[in-house]
Scaffold this motif. Structure first.
Motif, short mmCIF file in Angstrom:
data_model
loop_
_atom_site.label_atom_id
_atom_site.label_comp_id
_atom_site.label_asym_id
_atom_site.label_seq_id
_atom_site.Cartn_x
_atom_site.Cartn_y
_atom_site.Cartn_z
N ASP A 11 0.75 -1.49 0.48
CA ASP A 11 0.11 0.26 -0.13
C ASP A 11 0.91 1.40 -0.02
OD1 ASP A 11 -2.21 1.76 0.07
OD2 ASP A 11 -2.57 1.62 2.08
N ASP A 12 2.16 1.53 -0.99
CA ASP A 12 2.22 2.46 -1.56
C ASP A 12 3.43 2.66 0.20
OD1 ASP A 12 2.73 3.53 -3.40
OD2 ASP A 12 2.24 5.52 -2.90
N ARG A 13 3.67 1.89 1.05
CA ARG A 13 4.54 1.51 2.01
C ARG A 13 6.49 0.84 1.32
NH1 ARG A 13 3.73 -0.19 7.87
NH2 ARG A 13 2.85 1.98 8.37
N VAL A 14 7.42 1.80 0.85
CA VAL A 14 8.44 0.47 1.24
C VAL A 14 8.95 0.01 2.08
CG1 VAL A 14 10.49 0.66 -0.42
CG2 VAL A 14 8.12 2.14 -1.07
N GLY A 15 9.18 -0.80 2.55
CA GLY A 15 9.58 -1.15 3.86
C GLY A 15 10.23 -2.74 3.46
N PRO A 16 11.33 -2.54 4.91
CA PRO A 16 11.83 -1.99 5.66
C PRO A 16 12.59 -0.97 5.51
CG PRO A 16 12.20 -4.02 5.87
CD PRO A 16 11.80 -4.40 5.31
N LEU A 17 12.32 0.31 5.29
CA LEU A 17 13.54 0.96 5.22
C LEU A 17 14.24 2.28 6.22
CD1 LEU A 17 12.83 2.76 1.94
CD2 LEU A 17 14.10 0.93 2.63
N TYR A 18 14.99 2.32 7.00
CA TYR A 18 15.68 2.82 8.02
C TYR A 18 16.14 4.68 6.96
CZ TYR A 18 18.62 4.71 12.00
OH TYR A 18 18.98 6.09 12.81
N GLU A 19 14.69 5.27 8.11
CA GLU A 19 15.33 6.96 7.31
C GLU A 19 15.12 6.47 6.05
OE1 GLU A 19 15.21 9.45 9.57
OE2 GLU A 19 16.69 8.56 11.07
N ARG A 64 31.48 7.06 6.70
CA ARG A 64 30.85 6.90 7.58
C ARG A 64 29.73 5.33 8.00
NH1 ARG A 64 29.19 11.93 9.39
NH2 ARG A 64 29.84 13.78 7.95
N THR A 65 29.58 5.31 9.43
CA THR A 65 28.86 3.84 9.76
C THR A 65 26.65 3.79 10.16
OG1 THR A 65 29.74 4.17 11.90
CG2 THR A 65 31.46 2.72 9.91
N LEU A 66 26.56 3.00 9.89
CA LEU A 66 24.79 3.03 10.14
C LEU A 66 24.90 2.71 11.75
CD1 LEU A 66 23.39 1.75 6.57
CD2 LEU A 66 23.12 4.20 7.86
N PRO A 67 24.28 2.74 11.90
CA PRO A 67 23.93 2.09 13.66
C PRO A 67 23.47 0.44 13.24
CG PRO A 67 21.86 4.26 12.75
CD PRO A 67 22.81 3.60 12.54
N PRO A 68 23.31 -0.26 14.17
CA PRO A 68 23.51 -2.06 14.47
C PRO A 68 22.62 -2.01 14.02
CG PRO A 68 24.61 -1.13 17.16
CD PRO A 68 24.29 0.17 15.60
N LEU A 69 22.40 -3.32 13.14
CA LEU A 69 20.42 -3.96 12.29
C LEU A 69 19.50 -3.80 13.93
CD1 LEU A 69 19.29 -5.23 10.43
CD2 LEU A 69 20.18 -7.48 11.67
N LYS A 70 20.05 -4.25 14.79
CA LYS A 70 18.82 -4.65 15.50
C LYS A 70 18.14 -2.69 16.16
CE LYS A 70 17.70 -6.24 20.61
NZ LYS A 70 18.39 -6.75 21.56
N GLN A 126 13.99 -1.64 15.48
CA GLN A 126 13.91 -0.92 16.47
C GLN A 126 12.83 0.42 15.70
OE1 GLN A 126 12.71 -2.56 19.07
NE2 GLN A 126 11.36 -0.81 19.18
N SER A 127 14.08 1.51 15.41
CA SER A 127 13.50 2.51 15.36
C SER A 127 12.31 2.89 13.83
CB SER A 127 14.98 3.15 14.10
OG SER A 127 14.30 4.49 13.78
N ILE A 128 12.92 1.79 12.73
CA ILE A 128 11.92 1.30 12.46
C ILE A 128 10.63 1.10 12.86
CG2 ILE A 128 10.89 0.47 10.16
CD1 ILE A 128 14.41 -0.06 9.40
N GLU A 129 10.34 -0.28 13.62
CA GLU A 129 9.22 -0.23 14.44
C GLU A 129 8.38 0.88 15.51
OE1 GLU A 129 7.87 -3.64 17.63
OE2 GLU A 129 9.70 -3.30 17.00
N ASN A 130 9.48 1.71 16.37
CA ASN A 130 8.62 2.57 16.83
C ASN A 130 8.06 3.93 15.47
OD1 ASN A 130 10.24 1.63 18.57
ND2 ASN A 130 11.84 2.89 18.30
#
Length: 474
Positions: A312-320, A364-370, A374-378
């Motif tokens: 439904d037009d949500r592309v995911g899961p995508l961090y930021e 640069r680096t991204l945060p850990p996978l977990k 969690q950020s996406i779920e929030n």
């Protein structure tokens, strides 16, 4: 103790799409030392801004996985924001003689700006035109998320000397893929009872170009978006009746004036059902017999083994709104947020491109996978708590988010004149929907003068016309 800086890594990167987001991605990736190939299905740069008047042979509802026509731009489309806001931070959107010098120019002026950007930064050599991506998939080796590479299959159309077309299939392997096709590469359709059996004309606005084919018809436009409003006003000049169907009947002062000025334009609630005899019934019990319905958006080439999906037009899961956590940073999406670029223009794409390029180079680096998951779920929970539907997931439309996003690469915060110009334009649009593009007051001119005296516009020196000469052509 002396710490050595990590070595900058150079990657082979495929960018899909040569629209605004793909072009700035190519520029930033090359700046970081990566080897870049841009695959573009059309004959030129611009993406949605490359206007294609001929839509003959296209599916009216855009149901084919691969559309023949990419652009949804219609002939008389003009910008909704002032041109001063739009430009990339190091390449202002200048007014140029012998071109569309209006403050809210038409789509061709944006295309010319993007062509200027390509020439200024020497990007043309990176782009393969007339090349459609057919498949993107993970190479079957290595641990997921480590040493991940991508196989890209594309089809290049070559015009031979006799005028006939020849097609060449190409298969390549890249270290990373940037999907820069945006949100408008495929039309988004509603689900309405009776759509499959309604025997009259149904179109998606993706193939709308000019109002003339709808002369003397009764037309229902589904969707009270910016494009839906613009198209409705155009149609009202030639159609017998235009009915604008909207989820909400709360309207701005500007739309109220439009309805008063066009006696053949009506605001309607959502459609309840379509009947075979041409009747369209609305949820309030009213109905109309119509000739045409115009519906006012899927990555058919991408195979991530179900890791990334479109729901439904949500592309995911995508961090930021950019990185699928388990595949990042080797796979990224640029241009997904639909409204962020409307409020700050192309600089939002620029900040995304810088982050992607610097992650790939190891700066640069991204945060850990977990933590990313969690950020996406929030975020998804906040969408649900606010009562918003899934298709609103990527409707990012506030300055604060855009600036927080830019902080990932120390991208400069927006100038105050950009914010104020955007807010003024929105206020004018809400009050005078039909005329806001061509009416400015003294307060607006002061802001514009401040803009043209800012470093954004003075950085290119003599190329910039004086503010006074530009004001003559508002």
């Amino acid at each position: 103790m002396v710490f050595e800086k990590p070595a900058v890594q150079s990657k082979q990167v495929c960018v899909i799409g040569a629209g605004p987001s793909g072009l700035v991605a190519a520029r930033e990736l090359r700046k970081e030392g990566h080897s870049v190939v841009v695959l573009e299905q059309n004959h030129g740069v611009g993406g949605q801004w490359l206007y294609e008047p001929n839509v003959e042979g296209e599916d009216p509802l855009g149901r084919n996985p691969f559309l023949k026509v990419h652009s949804s731009v219609y002939e008389l489309l003009r910008l909704l924001t002032v041109r001063e806001i739009i430009g990339f931070t190091d390449f202002p959107f200048l007014v140029k003689n012998d071109r569309d010098m209006r403050r809210f120019p038409g789509h061709r002026e944006v295309l010319l700006y993007l062509q200027d950007f390509v020439e200024w930064f020497g990007l043309r050599e990176l782009i393969r035109f007339n090349t459609r991506v057919e498949h993107v998939g993970m190479v079957d080796y290595g641990e997921l998320g480590k040493d991940l590479r991508w196989v890209v299959k594309s089809k290049e159309t070559i015009t031979k000397s006799d005028g006939d077309d020849d097609e060449k299939m190409v298969e390549e392997v890249f270290d990373a893929v940037v999907v820069a096709t945006g949100h408008y590469s495929h039309p988004r359709m509603p689900s309405i009872k009776g759509m499959g059996t309604w025997k009259r004309k149904q179109f998606h606005s993706h193939i709308y170009r000019v109002p003339e084919p709808f002369r003397n018809e009764v037309v229902v436009v589904v969707g009270n978006s910016n494009s839906g409003q613009d198209i409705s006003m155009e149609l009202a000049e030639v159609a017998r009746e235009v009915h604008l169907s909207s989820k909400s009947l709360d309207i701005t002062e500007g739309l109220s004036k439009v309805l008063e000025n066009h006696r053949n334009l009506y605001l309607r609630p959502q459609i309840d059902s379509l009947e075979e005899d041409g009747t369209i019934s609305f949820v309030d019990g009213s109905s109309v017999v119509a000739d045409t319905i115009l519906y006012s958006n899927a990555f058919p080439f991408l195979d991530t083994k179900g890791i990334v999906s479109v729901d439904d037009d949500r592309v995911g899961p995508l961090y930021e709104h950019t990185f699928p956590p388990s595949l990042a940073p080797s796979l990224s999406f640029l241009g997904i947020p639909r409204k962020a670029h409307r409020i700050i223009g192309f600089p939002f794409f620029e900040s995304q491109a810088k982050w992607i390029a610097q992650l790939l180079s190891g700066k640069r680096t991204l945060p850990p996978l977990k933590e990313m998951m969690q950020s996406i779920e929030n975020f998804y929970n906040s969408i649900d708590a606010a009562g918003l539907p899934k298709h609103k997931t990527h409707d990012i439309a506030n300055f604060e988010y855009c600036e927080r996003y830019g902080d990932n690469v120390e991208f400069p915060h927006l100038e105050e004149w950009r914010k104020e110009l955007f807010m003024l334009t929105r206020e004018h649009k809400e009050v005078n929907l039909e005329t806001f593009r061509d009416s400015w007051d003294e307060g607006d001119e002061k802001l514009l003068q401040e803009a043209y005296q800012s470093p954004h516009f003075t950085q290119l020196g003599s190329q910039v016309l004086t503010f006074e000469s530009q004001s003559e052509h508002c």
